[in-house]
Design a protein around this motif. Structure first.
Motif, PDB file in Angstrom:
ATOM      1  N   THR A  62       1.759   4.702  -6.061  1.00 44.27           N
ATOM      2  CA  THR A  62       2.366   5.774  -6.625  1.00 44.27           C
ATOM      3  C   THR A  62       3.514   5.117  -7.690  1.00 44.27           C
ATOM      4  OG1 THR A  62       4.239   6.259  -5.141  1.00 44.27           O
ATOM      5  CG2 THR A  62       1.795   7.073  -4.456  1.00 44.27           C
ATOM      6  N   LEU A  98       0.064   2.008   0.103  1.00 41.53           N
ATOM      7  CA  LEU A  98      -1.125   2.722   1.090  1.00 41.53           C
ATOM      8  C   LEU A  98      -1.732   1.684   1.475  1.00 41.53           C
ATOM      9  CD1 LEU A  98      -2.142   6.089  -0.620  1.00 41.53           C
ATOM     10  CD2 LEU A  98      -0.079   5.612   1.271  1.00 41.53           C
ATOM     11  N   TRP A 136      -5.085   6.017   4.758  1.00 38.43           N
ATOM     12  CA  TRP A 136      -3.799   5.695   6.443  1.00 38.43           C
ATOM     13  C   TRP A 136      -2.167   4.609   5.197  1.00 38.43           C
ATOM     14  CZ3 TRP A 136      -3.809   8.143  11.038  1.00 38.43           C
ATOM     15  CH2 TRP A 136      -4.905   8.421  11.466  1.00 38.43           C
ATOM     16  N   LEU A 137      -1.158   5.063   5.680  1.00 36.49           N
ATOM     17  CA  LEU A 137       0.167   4.736   5.521  1.00 36.49           C
ATOM     18  C   LEU A 137       0.367   3.191   6.133  1.00 36.49           C
ATOM     19  CD1 LEU A 137       2.011   5.025   3.102  1.00 36.49           C
ATOM     20  CD2 LEU A 137       3.230   5.885   4.792  1.00 36.49           C
ATOM     21  N   ALA A 153       6.129   1.211   2.938  1.00 31.84           N
ATOM     22  CA  ALA A 153       5.778   1.565   1.641  1.00 31.84           C
ATOM     23  C   ALA A 153       7.316   1.480   1.509  1.00 31.84           C
ATOM     24  CB  ALA A 153       6.220   3.615   2.449  1.00 31.84           C
ATOM     25  N   PRO A 188       9.005   9.871  -0.845  1.00 31.41           N
ATOM     26  CA  PRO A 188       7.335  10.127  -0.587  1.00 31.41           C
ATOM     27  C   PRO A 188       7.904  10.873   0.890  1.00 31.41           C
ATOM     28  CG  PRO A 188       7.693   7.671  -0.204  1.00 31.41           C
ATOM     29  CD  PRO A 188       8.481   8.414  -0.965  1.00 31.41           C
ATOM     30  N   ASP A 203       6.626  13.741   2.398  1.00 33.30           N
ATOM     31  CA  ASP A 203       4.786  13.592   3.473  1.00 33.30           C
ATOM     32  C   ASP A 203       4.336  12.467   3.686  1.00 33.30           C
ATOM     33  OD1 ASP A 203       5.147  17.009   2.371  1.00 33.30           O
ATOM     34  OD2 ASP A 203       4.022  16.676   0.881  1.00 33.30           O
ATOM     35  N   GLU A 204       3.677  11.424   2.662  1.00 28.98           N
ATOM     36  CA  GLU A 204       3.216  10.597   3.373  1.00 28.98           C
ATOM     37  C   GLU A 204       4.267  10.406   4.572  1.00 28.98           C
ATOM     38  OE1 GLU A 204       3.839  11.303   0.296  1.00 28.98           O
ATOM     39  OE2 GLU A 204       2.250  11.092  -1.391  1.00 28.98           O
TER      40      GLU A 204
END
Length: 216
Positions: A6, A12, A17-18, A21, A97, A99-100
């Protein structure tokens, strides 16, 4: 294998699935602000800035991690010499980020994870407009009980919360227009704008106790 990024450099891996990050953040000192990169992965949380402004924390070394769309706040177990032995804290701001990251962190942290945002639940078993009573000023929003979480959604900055049932120590009520949710972070006292029946309260209490394995 990374499949995309992003604008905030979120990496990602795997279908949805993360895996890790990385994103830019700012760290505020007493007299200055430094910029750097925060990394969150299987090993924990780290920040890489300029010079000595670089730290790494394993999840087990984090006393509290507050996660929100505008910042991350870490409270550690280390003593702060400048604060006469108080636990050392680190604050970071930026486009987080949240939410992720929440799904990733929720699978690796217990009650020490505090999510300062509202993850919209599925069809809630019960919801009501409420006022959260603060020490000086409160906030107004909606409190919703879903199948495995409780969400307080409000427009007030930094006041929204999403609690897994495992994050809740207990709930209690002193009447049809009052509800308290006790967590490791603190107790949240709500005024209900719609009454809760005794039967509904008992059902919510029972579901939380069962999910936490405190009763069969």
């Amino acid at each position: 294998m990374a499949i995309g990024k992003t604008a905030g450099s979120l990496i990602l891996a795997g279908a949805a699935w993360l895996s890790a990050a990385q994103f830019p953040v700012r760290h505020t000192h007493v007299r200055k602000v430094c910029e750097g990169t925060m990394t969150i992965d299987e090993n924990g949380v780290s920040f890489r800035g300029l010079g000595k402004d670089s730290w790494t924390w394993k999840f087990e070394d984090i006393q509290e991690l507050k996660l929100g769309p505008g910042g991350i706040h870490l409270l550690t177990y280390r003593d702060s010499k400048l604060r006469l032995g108080a636990d050392k804290a680190y604050g970071f701001t930026g486009k987080i980020p949240a939410d992720e990251l929440y799904g990733f962190l929720a699978a690796r942290m217990d009650q020490r994870l505090v999510f300062e945002a509202a993850q919209v639940p599925g069809q809630p078993a019960w919801s009501a407009p409420v006022k959260h009573l603060g020490r000086i000023a409160g906030s107004e929003g909606t409190l919703a009980f879903a199948s495995d979480s409780v969400v307080y959604a409000t427009a007030a900055k930094g006041e929204s919360r999403t609690w897994r049932y495992a994050d809740i120590d207990s709930i209690s009520s002193s009447g049809r227009f009052q509800l308290t949710i006790n967590t490791l972070e603190k107790g949240f006292n709500f005024q209900l704008k719609q009454p809760i029946t005794e039967a509904r309260y008992n059902d919510l209490w029972l579901q939380i106790e069962k999910k936490n394995g405190r009763i069969q």
